[in-house]
Design a protein around this motif. Sequence first.
Motif, PDB file in Angstrom:
ATOM      1  N   ASN A 159       0.850  -1.202   0.000  1.00 18.69           N
ATOM      2  CA  ASN A 159       0.000   0.000   0.000  1.00 18.69           C
ATOM      3  C   ASN A 159       0.883   1.248   0.000  1.00 18.69           C
ATOM      4  OD1 ASN A 159      -2.552  -1.372   0.238  1.00 18.69           O
ATOM      5  ND2 ASN A 159      -1.950  -1.864   2.351  1.00 18.69           N
ATOM      6  N   ALA A 160       0.320   2.352  -0.466  1.00 17.13           N
ATOM      7  CA  ALA A 160       1.090   3.608  -0.512  1.00 17.13           C
ATOM      8  C   ALA A 160       1.405   4.044   0.916  1.00 17.13           C
ATOM      9  CB  ALA A 160       0.283   4.689  -1.223  1.00 17.13           C
ATOM     10  N   HIS A 161       2.698   4.361   1.150  1.00 17.12           N
ATOM     11  CA  HIS A 161       3.103   4.790   2.493  1.00 17.12           C
ATOM     12  C   HIS A 161       2.637   6.223   2.743  1.00 17.12           C
ATOM     13  CE1 HIS A 161       5.395   1.316   3.738  1.00 17.12           C
ATOM     14  NE2 HIS A 161       5.956   1.264   2.525  1.00 17.12           N
ATOM     15  N   SER A 162       2.181   6.475   3.964  1.00 15.43           N
ATOM     16  CA  SER A 162       1.677   7.816   4.320  1.00 15.43           C
ATOM     17  C   SER A 162       2.767   8.724   4.881  1.00 15.43           C
ATOM     18  CB  SER A 162       0.540   7.680   5.346  1.00 15.43           C
ATOM     19  OG  SER A 162       1.017   7.029   6.518  1.00 15.43           O
ATOM     20  N   ALA A 163       3.938   8.170   5.137  1.00 21.18           N
ATOM     21  CA  ALA A 163       5.021   8.982   5.707  1.00 21.18           C
ATOM     22  C   ALA A 163       5.488  10.018   4.687  1.00 21.18           C
ATOM     23  CB  ALA A 163       6.180   8.087   6.113  1.00 21.18           C
ATOM     24  N   ASN A 164       5.601  11.300   5.140  1.00 15.69           N
ATOM     25  CA  ASN A 164       5.973  12.402   4.243  1.00 15.69           C
ATOM     26  C   ASN A 164       7.197  13.111   4.802  1.00 15.69           C
ATOM     27  OD1 ASN A 164       6.166  14.544   2.531  1.00 15.69           O
ATOM     28  ND2 ASN A 164       4.001  15.143   2.650  1.00 15.69           N
ATOM     29  N   ILE A 165       8.275  13.125   4.033  1.00 16.18           N
ATOM     30  CA  ILE A 165       9.523  13.759   4.476  1.00 16.18           C
ATOM     31  C   ILE A 165       9.377  15.261   4.614  1.00 16.18           C
ATOM     32  CG2 ILE A 165      10.453  14.069   2.148  1.00 16.18           C
ATOM     33  CD1 ILE A 165      12.404  13.014   5.289  1.00 16.18           C
ATOM     34  N   ALA A 166       8.383  15.871   3.937  1.00 16.78           N
ATOM     35  CA  ALA A 166       8.208  17.333   3.964  1.00 16.78           C
ATOM     36  C   ALA A 166       7.922  17.834   5.368  1.00 16.78           C
ATOM     37  CB  ALA A 166       7.076  17.732   3.020  1.00 16.78           C
ATOM     38  N   SER A 167       7.191  17.059   6.142  1.00 22.93           N
ATOM     39  CA  SER A 167       6.869  17.496   7.505  1.00 22.93           C
ATOM     40  C   SER A 167       8.128  17.564   8.362  1.00 22.93           C
ATOM     41  CB  SER A 167       5.849  16.553   8.138  1.00 22.93           C
ATOM     42  OG  SER A 167       6.391  15.253   8.237  1.00 22.93           O
ATOM     43  N   VAL A 168       9.022  16.599   8.135  1.00 25.91           N
ATOM     44  CA  VAL A 168      10.283  16.628   8.871  1.00 25.91           C
ATOM     45  C   VAL A 168      11.098  17.843   8.446  1.00 25.91           C
ATOM     46  CG1 VAL A 168      12.386  15.351   9.401  1.00 25.91           C
ATOM     47  CG2 VAL A 168      10.250  14.129   9.005  1.00 25.91           C
ATOM     48  N   ALA A 169      11.165  18.103   7.159  1.00 27.93           N
ATOM     49  CA  ALA A 169      11.944  19.232   6.646  1.00 27.93           C
ATOM     50  C   ALA A 169      11.407  20.549   7.149  1.00 27.93           C
ATOM     51  CB  ALA A 169      11.929  19.197   5.115  1.00 27.93           C
ATOM     52  N   SER A 170      10.082  20.660   7.154  1.00 31.05           N
ATOM     53  CA  SER A 170       9.467  21.905   7.631  1.00 31.05           C
ATOM     54  C   SER A 170       9.772  22.140   9.094  1.00 31.05           C
ATOM     55  CB  SER A 170       7.955  21.822   7.403  1.00 31.05           C
ATOM     56  OG  SER A 170       7.314  22.958   7.936  1.00 31.05           O
ATOM     57  N   PHE A 171       9.680  21.041   9.854  1.00 27.63           N
ATOM     58  CA  PHE A 171       9.950  21.176  11.288  1.00 27.63           C
ATOM     59  C   PHE A 171      11.401  21.583  11.539  1.00 27.63           C
ATOM     60  CE2 PHE A 171      11.306  19.479  15.354  1.00 27.63           C
ATOM     61  CZ  PHE A 171      10.333  19.969  16.205  1.00 27.63           C
ATOM     62  N   VAL A 172      12.321  20.953  10.820  1.00 25.58           N
ATOM     63  CA  VAL A 172      13.737  21.266  11.014  1.00 25.58           C
ATOM     64  C   VAL A 172      14.009  22.714  10.637  1.00 25.58           C
ATOM     65  CG1 VAL A 172      16.060  20.765  10.181  1.00 25.58           C
ATOM     66  CG2 VAL A 172      14.504  18.902  10.719  1.00 25.58           C
ATOM     67  N   SER A 173      13.440  23.156   9.516  1.00 25.65           N
ATOM     68  CA  SER A 173      13.666  24.537   9.080  1.00 25.65           C
ATOM     69  C   SER A 173      13.145  25.534  10.108  1.00 25.65           C
ATOM     70  CB  SER A 173      12.964  24.771   7.736  1.00 25.65           C
ATOM     71  OG  SER A 173      13.514  23.956   6.752  1.00 25.65           O
ATOM     72  N   GLU A 174      11.982  25.210  10.601  1.00 24.89           N
ATOM     73  CA  GLU A 174      11.377  26.124  11.576  1.00 24.89           C
ATOM     74  C   GLU A 174      12.188  26.195  12.858  1.00 24.89           C
ATOM     75  OE1 GLU A 174       7.158  26.654  13.999  1.00 24.89           O
ATOM     76  OE2 GLU A 174       7.320  25.208  12.359  1.00 24.89           O
ATOM     77  N   GLU A 175      12.610  25.017  13.337  1.00 22.67           N
ATOM     78  CA  GLU A 175      13.348  24.989  14.591  1.00 22.67           C
ATOM     79  C   GLU A 175      14.730  25.610  14.447  1.00 22.67           C
ATOM     80  OE1 GLU A 175      12.368  24.154  17.629  1.00 22.67           O
ATOM     81  OE2 GLU A 175      10.363  23.961  16.772  1.00 22.67           O
ATOM     82  N   LEU A 176      15.382  25.319  13.329  1.00 25.28           N
ATOM     83  CA  LEU A 176      16.726  25.851  13.144  1.00 25.28           C
ATOM     84  C   LEU A 176      16.713  27.361  12.936  1.00 25.28           C
ATOM     85  CD1 LEU A 176      18.433  23.136  10.927  1.00 25.28           C
ATOM     86  CD2 LEU A 176      18.668  23.519  13.379  1.00 25.28           C
TER      87      LEU A 176
ATOM     88  N   THR B  43      11.407  10.584  14.651  1.00 26.29           N
ATOM     89  CA  THR B  43      10.655   9.497  15.289  1.00 26.29           C
ATOM     90  C   THR B  43       9.264   9.391  14.687  1.00 26.29           C
ATOM     91  OG1 THR B  43      11.883   9.756  17.363  1.00 26.29           O
ATOM     92  CG2 THR B  43       9.763   8.596  17.469  1.00 26.29           C
ATOM     93  N   SER B  44       8.622  10.566  14.503  1.00 25.05           N
ATOM     94  CA  SER B  44       7.280  10.580  13.926  1.00 25.05           C
ATOM     95  C   SER B  44       7.289  10.035  12.498  1.00 25.05           C
ATOM     96  CB  SER B  44       6.726  12.011  13.936  1.00 25.05           C
ATOM     97  OG  SER B  44       5.471  12.054  13.302  1.00 25.05           O
ATOM     98  N   TYR B  45       8.301  10.472  11.733  1.00 26.43           N
ATOM     99  CA  TYR B  45       8.404  10.034  10.329  1.00 26.43           C
ATOM    100  C   TYR B  45       8.606   8.508  10.252  1.00 26.43           C
ATOM    101  CZ  TYR B  45      10.514   9.396   5.710  1.00 26.43           C
ATOM    102  OH  TYR B  45      10.821   8.959   4.451  1.00 26.43           O
ATOM    103  N   TYR B  46       9.569   7.996  11.014  1.00 26.22           N
ATOM    104  CA  TYR B  46       9.859   6.560  10.970  1.00 26.22           C
ATOM    105  C   TYR B  46       8.734   5.725  11.583  1.00 26.22           C
ATOM    106  CZ  TYR B  46      14.614   7.738   9.526  1.00 26.22           C
ATOM    107  OH  TYR B  46      15.689   8.206   8.827  1.00 26.22           O
ATOM    108  N   ARG B  47       8.058   6.292  12.597  1.00 22.28           N
ATOM    109  CA  ARG B  47       6.936   5.581  13.183  1.00 22.28           C
ATOM    110  C   ARG B  47       5.829   5.389  12.145  1.00 22.28           C
ATOM    111  NH1 ARG B  47       6.282   1.905  16.264  1.00 22.28           N
ATOM    112  NH2 ARG B  47       7.628   2.939  17.792  1.00 22.28           N
ATOM    113  N   THR B  48       5.629   6.424  11.329  1.00 28.46           N
ATOM    114  CA  THR B  48       4.624   6.318  10.264  1.00 28.46           C
ATOM    115  C   THR B  48       4.991   5.194   9.293  1.00 28.46           C
ATOM    116  OG1 THR B  48       4.166   8.685  10.400  1.00 28.46           O
ATOM    117  CG2 THR B  48       3.443   7.547   8.400  1.00 28.46           C
ATOM    118  N   ILE B  49       6.305   5.076   8.960  1.00 25.80           N
ATOM    119  CA  ILE B  49       6.761   4.002   8.060  1.00 25.80           C
ATOM    120  C   ILE B  49       6.506   2.627   8.681  1.00 25.80           C
ATOM    121  CG2 ILE B  49       8.817   2.931   7.045  1.00 25.80           C
ATOM    122  CD1 ILE B  49       9.902   5.750   6.563  1.00 25.80           C
TER     123      ILE B  49
END
Length: 629
Positions: free
Chosen positions: A469-486, A547-553
């Motif tokens: 099945n198509a995986h629901s994990a999206n790398i964009a959310s991780v990237a957005s979070f990192v950009s925002e935090e950094l 953790t959230s990204y890999y948990r989704t996978i």
Amino acid sequence: MKEENYFSWDNIHEMSDIDAHIQFASTLLRKYQWEPTAKQSLEEQLAAIEAKQNDRKLNISIIGEFSTGKSSFINALVGCELLTVNVIQGTTVAITVIEYDETYSITTTDFSGHQKNELFDNIEQLRHILHIYTTDPTYGKQINNVLVTLPSNILKNGFRIIDTPGTNSLELWHEDVTRRAIKEMSDLSIILTDATTPMPATLINFVDSTLSDAVKDCAFVVNKIDRINERERMGIVHFVKSKIEQSFEIDEPIVFPFSSVALTNFFTKEQVEVDRESRLLTTSSLEKLLSYTATQRIKAQARKILLLTDDMYTTLENMIQKKAKRYQEELALLERSKQTDFKPFITNQVLVRQKAFLAEAKNYRYNMESAGDSHITKAIEHINLKISSCSNGTLDELSNYIKGTLTTDIQKEGTKISESLETKFTVLLSFFNNEITNFQNSFESEFKKLKIFTIKLDIKTKNVSLQHNAHSANIASVASFVSEELSKENWAMGGGAAAGAAIGTAICPGIGTVFGLLTGLFAGSFVAPDVPKVKNDVKRKLVTPLTSYYRTIVNDCMADYDNYVTDINNALDTEINRYYSTYASIVEQRIIDWNTKHRTIKENIEKTEKDITSLKNRKASVKNILLKL
């Protein structure tokens, strides 16, 4: 005596019948698929009969105690002074076979099978060496048998004489030699008894222990009858007959009175007074004896043929009975199998096997979840190692890593988690195949319980495809979070803005520039960057989104696992019903095959019954031969 053939195979009609019986038996042995043990026994019997039939000579063994005149009797038969007479007790310590040839020769065979052949110019030379071989105990214990050839009218007519040690020898092993000669070589045993001391107890005991099965077919010769007064000779013969009847329970035993002197006279054409009135001492007795020997040979062959024919008859009859019974039982089994309703059993088996499979799959799911947690931890550790490996001198290398390969590394770790978990799904196939095997075993137990047709199907490992099945994990959310935090961090002057822009652009194209500029605004607050601190902050900030990204996978993989469990569970239902359908189809086909095969079997049985009838007729024919003889 004329030079004529006292016994000719061509003149005995029964012999051709025996040859025909042998040919018929041989044909039957080739015609049928006999059981191995039965075939071996029949072949051995036939081979023995054929070997004897191919040997055109009659083997006459001469048996008698010491001093009964065996040597003189044999000399009289062959028509020359072959054996030394009047020697000490214990002579003839080896089996001596005497047969016809134009040459005078002796061939000795030792117990290892080695042979030695010697030729002689005349009977005197031969007799001298033969005397040594047959009387010296040293040779007797080394030599298995001695073959003597010489020209002789009697031998030329198809007879072979076997001389044996005296049965009352001082050496007990001499009697063993005699027993072996009788068992292995003799067609007819002529038992000599001395007319002056007829049928002593020692001779009776030997004959009873050695020839008990064949004594009724032996010929008894009362030798040295010339030493008895003419008026008492018939009394001696009657005494011997009576003794034989009492000792061996034989009706009308064959007893010939003989005088070696009379026979020797005839061969040498000398004139010696003999009993001309009774003809007891003339060659007519010899002719009767030789004719009796030939008759006994035929009877022996006929008995062997009768035994072989009887064994073949019984074996063939059992074969067709077993075959007919087997095929009838098979048809009944097939019909019973066809009529048996397996649907309740199959329905129950589907439920039982699915329940067992789902229980296994559920237990294994806990292992999968634990493995997922472990993979998440390892994936984050691998990303942190990449960040830690960046130089502590400036933020340029960290900036370039974040800008270049951070996202790719994060995705690679996610792929590893997915692939590693999916490889563990194959255990479900082993659970599936175990349940199919358990079902087959239960099905086979049901065969036995219901006494129906058993089929062992070849179960191969089932391969149920995994549907991704198509995986629901999206790398964009991780990237957005990192950009925002950094962007909230204070980066070093001169490098902060560039690093912030790089992070934003790499992680989230489109919105990265805004975050990058925002990050750069904070960088000017510091004159010199604390690179290790920045790397630790980056790693700390990444823990939650990673953790959230890999948990989704992992969750997506477990969803695939659950779907795979459902597919395999459905496949259990399909395979169990397919197995039953296959069984039903095979039973139907076997019934069709049976009907076709039965016609052929019936024809074969009818042909076999004809052969059995022929065997019955041949048994009757052989019995008639024995009655005539």
